[in-house]
Design a protein around this motif. Structure first.
Motif, PDB file in Angstrom:
ATOM      1  N   ARG A 245      -0.712  47.136  14.098  1.00  0.00           N
ATOM      2  CA  ARG A 245      -0.669  45.689  13.911  1.00  0.00           C
ATOM      3  C   ARG A 245       0.026  44.945  15.051  1.00  0.00           C
ATOM      4  NH1 ARG A 245      -0.565  48.015   8.979  1.00  0.00           N
ATOM      5  NH2 ARG A 245      -1.805  47.068   7.312  1.00  0.00           N
ATOM      6  N   LEU A 246       1.041  45.570  15.654  1.00  0.00           N
ATOM      7  CA  LEU A 246       1.868  44.836  16.615  1.00  0.00           C
ATOM      8  C   LEU A 246       1.900  45.432  18.023  1.00  0.00           C
ATOM      9  CD1 LEU A 246       5.051  43.954  14.490  1.00  0.00           C
ATOM     10  CD2 LEU A 246       3.094  42.500  15.017  1.00  0.00           C
ATOM     11  N   HIS A 247       2.078  46.746  18.124  1.00  0.00           N
ATOM     12  CA  HIS A 247       2.398  47.322  19.426  1.00  0.00           C
ATOM     13  C   HIS A 247       1.177  47.806  20.208  1.00  0.00           C
ATOM     14  CE1 HIS A 247       5.272  48.583  22.341  1.00  0.00           C
ATOM     15  NE2 HIS A 247       5.065  49.889  22.203  1.00  0.00           N
ATOM     16  N   LYS A 248       0.068  48.023  19.527  1.00  0.00           N
ATOM     17  CA  LYS A 248      -1.117  48.544  20.198  1.00  0.00           C
ATOM     18  C   LYS A 248      -1.607  47.639  21.330  1.00  0.00           C
ATOM     19  CE  LYS A 248      -5.763  50.375  19.455  1.00  0.00           C
ATOM     20  NZ  LYS A 248      -6.839  50.651  18.476  1.00  0.00           N
ATOM     21  N   PRO A 249      -1.547  46.289  21.187  1.00  0.00           N
ATOM     22  CA  PRO A 249      -1.992  45.450  22.310  1.00  0.00           C
ATOM     23  C   PRO A 249      -1.272  45.742  23.619  1.00  0.00           C
ATOM     24  CG  PRO A 249      -1.817  44.118  20.341  1.00  0.00           C
ATOM     25  CD  PRO A 249      -1.261  45.472  19.986  1.00  0.00           C
TER      26      PRO A 249
END
Length: 394
Positions: A245-249
């Motif tokens: 949700r948060l760190h993959k980008p």
């Protein structure tokens, strides 16, 4: 942040607010005539707070809220008087002398100091000014430092790495440019608390504050404290549900350019910046040093994404260590040192091949292929077998 804001107010923003929102102007008149404003203006906060049930021992005879001193002990706190107790703690924690905008501090008042119906101490004005100033400063710092690193430091051979993405640099820039204003907005509450005297930031260097020795000691304290908390936050961001949700980008970039430094999901970037803003609420910190450390952090963030491997230092979590993190995901979560990764058993020493400057093309390709094989095995476990990235060799 009050130093920056006062210079901006004195040289520019006092005049802008005076012309845009003058005292007695249309907006000022409209607000003062609104029923909501009149209701708020008639509300006596000091009187209202006294209607909340509190214990009988009030040592002050002054009727104002600020001077109310409520004596609590461990047995007197209950659900009825808890709001008063917490409010009293907040009021007593505030340093009234550090409330921004009530009077000039570093610079004289100037011709437009009181010309707007929004004074410098207005929370709305402070929020708006900080949003604009810190966003512009964030963009300026990001583009200038990343560009200089790209031109003079960055290893351009990375463009040929099989895990470099199509149009990667433009995607990094877009992600960072759009994320910075959101990260600034999320950080604004911390700046507002500082401007209203709720932090332990100070300006005068004297014996009471520990002098210059205390200021110098604040640098390693700040580094160690923030490095520890960032390590914990960063590991949390790699929990599978949080990661997706948060760190993959930010891990979209397997190999990075300097422009990847701020290319985060804004909540991710904000979460990893929290230790920098929490520190001055817990420990004394000189205001000028705080600005210097804040700038240094942004320099460091760009530097560890520049792909230039200068040292395989066992203590410093430099560019090579962070490259390992982007390649292999589950290692080297620290920001400044390898200490917490060693304690948490997540340290991975960069390969010696990173530091060979004059590799033959065949050796470089062989090294990259080995990296890809190892990376894909770890990525499959973390993200699943479906990879939505588009690489240059596809």
């Amino acid at each position: 942040m009050d130093i920056v804001l006062e210079y901006c107010d004195y040289y520019l923003l006092d005049k802008v607010y005076a012309y845009a929102l003058p005292k007695g102007g249309y907006v000022d008149t409209l607000i003062h005539q609104s029923p909501l404003f009149n209701t708020i203006a008639q509300f006596d906060l000091g009187k209202a707070i006294k209607t909340v049930p509190i214990i009988d021992h009030i040592t002050s005879t002054n009727n104002t809220l600020v001077s109310n001193a409520i004596n609590f002990n461990a047995t007197s706190i209950n659900s009825a008087n808890l709001p008063s107790y917490l409010l009293n703690k907040v009021i007593n924690y505030q340093n009234k002398a550090d409330i921004y905008g009530l009077k000039p501090n570093l610079l004289p008042a100037g011709d437009f100091f009181s010309s707007s119906f929004l004074p410098r101490s207005s929370l709305f004005r402070e929020s708006l000014s900080l949003l604009v100033i810190t966003t512009l400063f964030g963009w300026l710092l990001y583009f200038s430092v990343a560009y200089l690193s790209y031109v003079y430091v960055f290893d351009h051979k990375i463009f040929n790495h099989p895990r470099y993405l199509k149009n990667q640099m433009s995607m990094e820039i877009y992600r960072a440019t759009t994320a910075i204003p959101v990260m600034v907005a999320l950080t604004n509450p911390f700046f507002l608390l500082e401007l209203n005297g709720y932090s332990r930031l100070y300006m005068d260097v004297n014996d009471c504050n520990g002098g210059w020795k205390a200021v110098l000691f604040q640098i390693p304290k700040f580094i160690l404290f923030t490095d520890c908390l960032i390590y914990l936050i960063h590991r949390w961001l790699h929990w599978p549900g949080v990661y997706k949700r948060l760190h993959k980008p930010h891990h979209k970039w397997i190999v990075c350019t300097p422009f990847a430094s701020h290319a985060f999901h804004p909540v991710d970037g904000w979460a990893q910046s929290l230790p920098y803003h929490i520190y001055p609420f817990l420990f004394p910190l000189h205001k000028v040093l705080y600005l210097g450390l804040f700038t240094f952090v942004n320099f460091w963030t760009v530097m560890i994404h520049d792909g230039n491997y200068m040292s395989n230092d066992p203590v410093v979590n430099g560019t090579a260590c962070h490259t390992v993190h982007h390649l292999y995901f589950n290692y080297n979560y620290g920001q400044f040192t390898t200490l917490w990764d060693r304690i948490g058993r997540s340290y991975r020493r960069p390969d010696d091949s990173f530091f060979v400057k004059e590799n033959k093309a065949e050796d470089t390709k062989r090294m990259w292929r080995k990296q890809v094989d190892q990376m894909e095995e770890i990525r499959n476990e973390l993200e699943g077998k479906v990879d939505d990235r588009v690489y240059i060799d596809q």
